[in-house]
Design a protein around this motif. Structure first.
Motif, mmCIF file in Angstrom:
data_model
loop_
_atom_site.group_PDB
_atom_site.id
_atom_site.type_symbol
_atom_site.label_atom_id
_atom_site.label_comp_id
_atom_site.label_asym_id
_atom_site.label_seq_id
_atom_site.Cartn_x
_atom_site.Cartn_y
_atom_site.Cartn_z
ATOM 1 N N ARG A 161 0.915 -1.292 -0.019
ATOM 2 C CA ARG A 161 0.093 -0.145 0.131
ATOM 3 C C ARG A 161 0.790 1.149 -0.008
ATOM 4 N NH1 ARG A 161 -3.047 -3.461 3.145
ATOM 5 N NH2 ARG A 161 -2.065 -2.709 5.035
ATOM 6 N N GLU A 162 1.786 1.556 0.790
ATOM 7 C CA GLU A 162 2.926 2.535 0.871
ATOM 8 C C GLU A 162 3.468 2.771 -0.209
ATOM 9 O OE1 GLU A 162 5.050 1.646 4.504
ATOM 10 O OE2 GLU A 162 3.436 1.762 5.926
ATOM 11 N N LYS A 163 4.134 1.792 -1.014
ATOM 12 C CA LYS A 163 4.863 2.108 -2.130
ATOM 13 C C LYS A 163 4.357 1.758 -3.478
ATOM 14 C CE LYS A 163 8.973 2.093 0.545
ATOM 15 N NZ LYS A 163 10.135 2.641 0.276
ATOM 16 N N ASN A 164 2.707 1.585 -3.367
ATOM 17 C CA ASN A 164 2.187 1.217 -4.653
ATOM 18 C C ASN A 164 2.728 0.365 -5.282
ATOM 19 O OD1 ASN A 164 -0.153 2.836 -4.566
ATOM 20 N ND2 ASN A 164 1.128 4.657 -5.630
ATOM 21 N N LEU A 165 2.896 -1.096 -4.605
ATOM 22 C CA LEU A 165 3.602 -2.229 -5.474
ATOM 23 C C LEU A 165 2.489 -3.099 -5.843
ATOM 24 C CD1 LEU A 165 6.602 -3.024 -2.782
ATOM 25 C CD2 LEU A 165 6.661 -1.596 -4.945
ATOM 26 N N HIS A 166 1.511 -2.870 -6.438
ATOM 27 C CA HIS A 166 0.454 -3.567 -6.802
ATOM 28 C C HIS A 166 0.104 -3.258 -8.250
ATOM 29 C CE1 HIS A 166 -2.458 -0.315 -6.258
ATOM 30 N NE2 HIS A 166 -1.804 0.195 -5.050
ATOM 31 N N ASP A 167 -0.977 -4.064 -8.873
ATOM 32 C CA ASP A 167 -1.592 -4.032 -10.212
ATOM 33 C C ASP A 167 -3.101 -3.461 -10.036
ATOM 34 O OD1 ASP A 167 1.206 -4.363 -11.320
ATOM 35 O OD2 ASP A 167 0.615 -6.570 -11.164
ATOM 36 N N GLY A 168 -3.407 -2.812 -8.906
ATOM 37 C CA GLY A 168 -4.685 -2.673 -8.857
ATOM 38 C C GLY A 168 -5.713 -3.192 -7.849
ATOM 39 N N TRP A 169 -6.861 -3.172 -7.763
ATOM 40 C CA TRP A 169 -7.786 -3.478 -6.802
ATOM 41 C C TRP A 169 -8.492 -4.844 -7.229
ATOM 42 C CZ3 TRP A 169 -8.034 -2.742 -1.700
ATOM 43 C CH2 TRP A 169 -9.145 -3.258 -0.965
ATOM 44 N N ASP A 170 -8.743 -5.842 -6.497
ATOM 45 C CA ASP A 170 -9.496 -7.061 -6.860
ATOM 46 C C ASP A 170 -10.921 -6.871 -6.198
ATOM 47 O OD1 ASP A 170 -10.933 -9.599 -6.560
ATOM 48 O OD2 ASP A 170 -9.181 -10.504 -6.954
ATOM 49 N N ASP A 171 -11.992 -6.326 -6.542
ATOM 50 C CA ASP A 171 -13.304 -6.249 -6.160
ATOM 51 C C ASP A 171 -14.014 -7.209 -5.341
ATOM 52 O OD1 ASP A 171 -13.448 -3.337 -6.959
ATOM 53 O OD2 ASP A 171 -14.059 -3.872 -9.034
ATOM 54 N N GLU A 172 -13.655 -8.595 -5.971
ATOM 55 C CA GLU A 172 -14.286 -9.719 -5.388
ATOM 56 C C GLU A 172 -13.695 -10.049 -4.193
ATOM 57 O OE1 GLU A 172 -15.300 -14.579 -6.197
ATOM 58 O OE2 GLU A 172 -14.268 -13.277 -7.819
ATOM 59 N N LEU A 173 -12.382 -10.177 -4.100
ATOM 60 C CA LEU A 173 -11.590 -10.204 -2.916
ATOM 61 C C LEU A 173 -11.552 -9.129 -1.968
ATOM 62 C CD1 LEU A 173 -9.233 -13.354 -4.051
ATOM 63 C CD2 LEU A 173 -11.283 -13.502 -3.093
ATOM 64 N N GLU A 174 -11.612 -8.100 -2.437
ATOM 65 C CA GLU A 174 -11.569 -6.913 -1.704
ATOM 66 C C GLU A 174 -10.184 -6.560 -1.164
ATOM 67 O OE1 GLU A 174 -14.618 -6.362 1.355
ATOM 68 O OE2 GLU A 174 -15.680 -7.696 0.032
ATOM 69 N N CYS A 175 -9.149 -6.542 -2.000
ATOM 70 C CA CYS A 175 -7.627 -6.488 -1.901
ATOM 71 C C CYS A 175 -6.857 -6.059 -2.893
ATOM 72 C CB CYS A 175 -7.329 -7.724 -1.085
ATOM 73 S SG CYS A 175 -7.325 -8.964 -2.339
ATOM 74 N N HIS A 176 -5.714 -5.414 -2.732
ATOM 75 C CA HIS A 176 -4.812 -5.169 -3.813
ATOM 76 C C HIS A 176 -4.195 -6.553 -4.403
ATOM 77 C CE1 HIS A 176 -4.528 -1.119 -1.725
ATOM 78 N NE2 HIS A 176 -4.435 -0.824 -3.055
ATOM 79 N N VAL A 177 -3.952 -6.438 -5.753
ATOM 80 C CA VAL A 177 -3.462 -7.330 -6.543
ATOM 81 C C VAL A 177 -1.769 -7.187 -6.538
ATOM 82 C CG1 VAL A 177 -3.143 -8.556 -8.706
ATOM 83 C CG2 VAL A 177 -5.388 -7.765 -7.896
ATOM 84 N N ILE A 178 -1.057 -7.673 -5.625
ATOM 85 C CA ILE A 178 0.352 -7.421 -5.449
ATOM 86 C C ILE A 178 0.885 -7.683 -6.721
ATOM 87 C CG2 ILE A 178 0.211 -7.566 -3.065
ATOM 88 C CD1 ILE A 178 2.128 -9.764 -3.336
ATOM 89 N N ASN A 179 1.984 -6.754 -7.048
ATOM 90 C CA ASN A 179 2.933 -7.154 -8.024
ATOM 91 C C ASN A 179 4.226 -7.788 -7.495
ATOM 92 O OD1 ASN A 179 5.445 -6.686 -9.676
ATOM 93 N ND2 ASN A 179 3.961 -5.272 -11.000
ATOM 94 N N GLU A 180 4.307 -8.889 -7.474
ATOM 95 C CA GLU A 180 5.392 -9.983 -6.804
ATOM 96 C C GLU A 180 6.750 -9.474 -7.034
ATOM 97 O OE1 GLU A 180 4.087 -13.874 -7.805
ATOM 98 O OE2 GLU A 180 2.339 -13.804 -6.327
ATOM 99 N N ASP A 181 6.839 -9.165 -8.536
ATOM 100 C CA ASP A 181 8.156 -8.540 -8.882
ATOM 101 C C ASP A 181 8.644 -7.169 -8.131
ATOM 102 O OD1 ASP A 181 8.543 -10.873 -10.600
ATOM 103 O OD2 ASP A 181 7.765 -9.894 -12.291
ATOM 104 N N LEU A 182 7.627 -6.339 -8.292
ATOM 105 C CA LEU A 182 8.059 -5.145 -7.568
ATOM 106 C C LEU A 182 8.235 -5.395 -6.134
ATOM 107 C CD1 LEU A 182 5.192 -2.842 -9.251
ATOM 108 C CD2 LEU A 182 7.825 -2.889 -9.509
#
Length: 176
Positions: A45-66
């Motif tokens: 969340r702090e560093k924006n290391l994600h690829d957006g939001w998953d509405d169904e699971l209500e969480c960020h889709v993390i970018n594992e490489d980042l």
């Protein structure tokens, strides 16, 4: 596992289904051992290391490489407790101990509903715990001799787990 000889302190991964006590355990263990607690959810969340939001699971889709790129230098130094509900994307060389916290299903259900989990998010997490998905993922991703499953139902369990892990940290020796 070949430990990095540059590290003078171990790295620990604390994993498990959401609601098993990862953050509680990691925070107390960091206090007890003076290791650095890294909460992956907060880092994402702090560093924006994600690829957006998953509405169904209500969480960020993390970018594992980042995430891995962000942590590489810190992990090489050692002295870290990484707290996350997944474990299969972290490099094996990073960890000296992988702790999988496990919670009885009715206890987990109560914890997750108190957090506001409903629908697919609640069902998926309960099913993950029933089928021991996190333990299997850890055993498939890391040498079995560094994977440790610990019960995490009560305050007493968490206190005992912290004592076990603190003792392990104090006795850890880097391999040359």
């Amino acid at each position: 596992m070949v430990q990095d000889s540059k590290r003078s302190r171990p790295n620990i991964l604390v994993t498990g289904t959401p609601g098993t006590g990862k953050t509680t355990t990691s925070t107390a263990l960091a206090e007890s051992t003076q290791l650095r607690h890294i909460n992956i959810g907060e880092l994402v969340r702090e560093k924006n290391l994600h690829d957006g939001w998953d509405d169904e699971l209500e969480c960020h889709v993390i970018n594992e490489d980042l995430v891995c790129d962000e942590l590489e230098d810190i992990m090489e130094q050692g002295g870290n407790i990484v707290d996350y509900h997944g474990c299969d994307f972290f490099p094996e060389r990073w960890f000296d101990r992988v702790v999988v916290l496990q919670t009885e299903n009715s206890v987990l259900y109560d914890r997750l509903t108190k957090r506001g989990y409903t629908g697919a998010k609640l069902t998926n997490n309960i099913e993950c715990e029933i089928f021991q998905v996190m333990l299997e993922e850890a055993k498939e991703s890391y040498p079995e001799d560094i994977v440790l499953a610990l019960k995490s139902d009560t305050i007493e369990d968490i206190t005992r787990n912290i004592a076990i892990l603190t003792d392990w940290v104090r006795n850890w020796q880097p391999r040359s």
